[in-house]
Design an enzyme around this catalytic site. Sequence first.
Site, mmCIF file in Angstrom:
data_model
loop_
_atom_site.group_PDB
_atom_site.id
_atom_site.type_symbol
_atom_site.label_atom_id
_atom_site.label_comp_id
_atom_site.label_asym_id
_atom_site.label_seq_id
_atom_site.Cartn_x
_atom_site.Cartn_y
_atom_site.Cartn_z
ATOM 1 N N LYS A 146 -16.244 -6.467 -18.512
ATOM 2 C CA LYS A 146 -14.962 -6.260 -17.841
ATOM 3 C C LYS A 146 -14.829 -7.330 -16.750
ATOM 4 C CE LYS A 146 -11.237 -3.947 -17.082
ATOM 5 N NZ LYS A 146 -10.074 -4.299 -17.880
ATOM 6 N N TYR B 68 -25.177 3.177 -13.214
ATOM 7 C CA TYR B 68 -26.179 4.177 -13.581
ATOM 8 C C TYR B 68 -27.478 4.026 -12.787
ATOM 9 C CZ TYR B 68 -23.496 5.693 -17.608
ATOM 10 O OH TYR B 68 -22.527 6.210 -18.416
ATOM 11 N N ASP C 255 -11.887 -3.044 -22.399
ATOM 12 C CA ASP C 255 -10.773 -2.159 -22.771
ATOM 13 C C ASP C 255 -10.198 -2.509 -24.145
ATOM 14 O OD1 ASP C 255 -10.257 -4.368 -21.162
ATOM 15 O OD2 ASP C 255 -8.294 -3.681 -20.562
ATOM 16 N N ASP D 234 -22.126 2.885 -22.876
ATOM 17 C CA ASP D 234 -22.075 4.342 -23.023
ATOM 18 C C ASP D 234 -20.768 4.748 -23.720
ATOM 19 O OD1 ASP D 234 -22.993 6.876 -22.767
ATOM 20 O OD2 ASP D 234 -22.811 7.006 -20.601
#
Length: 398
Positions: free
Chosen positions: A214, A147, A263, A287
């Site tokens: 992640k 972002y 995930d 987000d």
Amino acid sequence: MPGKITKSADGRLLVPDEPIIPYIEGDGTGVDIWPAARSVLDAAARKHGKRIAWKEVLAGEKAYRETGSWLPEETVAAFRDHLIGIKGPLTTPVGGGIRSLNVALRQMLDLYVCLRPVRWFPGVPSPVRHPERVDVVIFRENTEDVYAGLELEEGSAGAKRLIEWLAANFGWDVAADSGIGIKPISRTASQRLVRAALQYAVAHHRRSVTLVHKGNIQKFTEGAFRAWGYELVAAEFADLAVSWEDCQGDPGARILVKDTIADITLQQVLTRPDEFDVIATTNLNGDYLSDALAAQVGGIGIAPGGNINYVTGHGVFEATHGTAPKYAGQDKVNPGSLLLSGVMMFEHIGWYEAAADIVRALEATIADKIVTYDFARQMVGVHEVRTSEFASAIVERL
Ligand code: NAP
């Protein structure tokens, strides 16, 4: 006498009984939800002998119409100067110089935490069987990651140059027709975010902080976020918090700090939401996670948010949904998101009783089956009301 909110030398917010608070009404349905939310905030403040001296500042379509700028410098200056503000949703100008007004405001004021508490209010329709098990506070890093806006368009001279440079200097084979985005994750930004999450967990007697990342794939960005988080726990919070590894899952009276991969987290917040308490995560993960969690407790019309810099004291609280232009001016949509963002703002400035009153009155209104269209279409035997009527019903129950 109206006065500015300021910050003391030891970092506390000093809030007068009549603070001047800048607000952006917002585009689209902002004209509906802002007056509704404001009427409830004013009534709750009044009940506790306070008043807010609202100061309108412009952004979005209204600003563009009146000043030719989507985000006038005076608006940013007002938020900078008054520390605390609130905003309705803003249209993202398509093809303009600004990627997103919200992102621009966050970057200009260095509002490094996006704070999204997600909990269920009894009576709110939900797609899951046990929405009451969701009570999570998300700390989403707000300034970095994909972002950050460091992107080069496919086919541009810049993309071509970077692709060639990467091949020459690193031997990296990036397809020539790629767009490129850079994902910076720094130790400083990661640790100030995790620090804020831990401080919140301590202050609010929360049980755990989960670092969501992640890192199994993106080792030097997401993986580093995890490592820096644990490093911070050991360096600054050893008396108050402990990592899973250091206590084998038994933290005693301390806050348990654990981590999960993004995930599987999206599955687990659905199947075992009660295992999550405070979450600290990177920008993109945050987000996705905040919307996924909000969906379980009634969705977008009622999910609040705040953008905060705990060091400077700046905070801009905002509806988390967009402008819903098809409903603009119809006095139809749910003002809950903006109102609950106002509740977060009240809590942030220490007006806890007024904040708790609003939550109680909102719960009582929903319990009386008085709701806006978004809830009404998922419930039976309810009384569907307009935005303004919903606000009046809350005020009556304050
Ligand atoms: P949106 O405005 O959030 O609307 C999507 C849908 O969410 C609406 O059609 C409506 O669902 C529901 N919704 C939104 N606000 C609601 C409310 N107050 N009460 C009940 N339901 C509500 O998303 P969008 O249509 O993708 O975006 C429109 C504009 O908003 C764009 O310019 C976008 O860039 C901007 N935006 C701004 C922000 C922000 O300022 N923070 C955030 C997101 C998007 P139903 O159709 O099912 O009734």
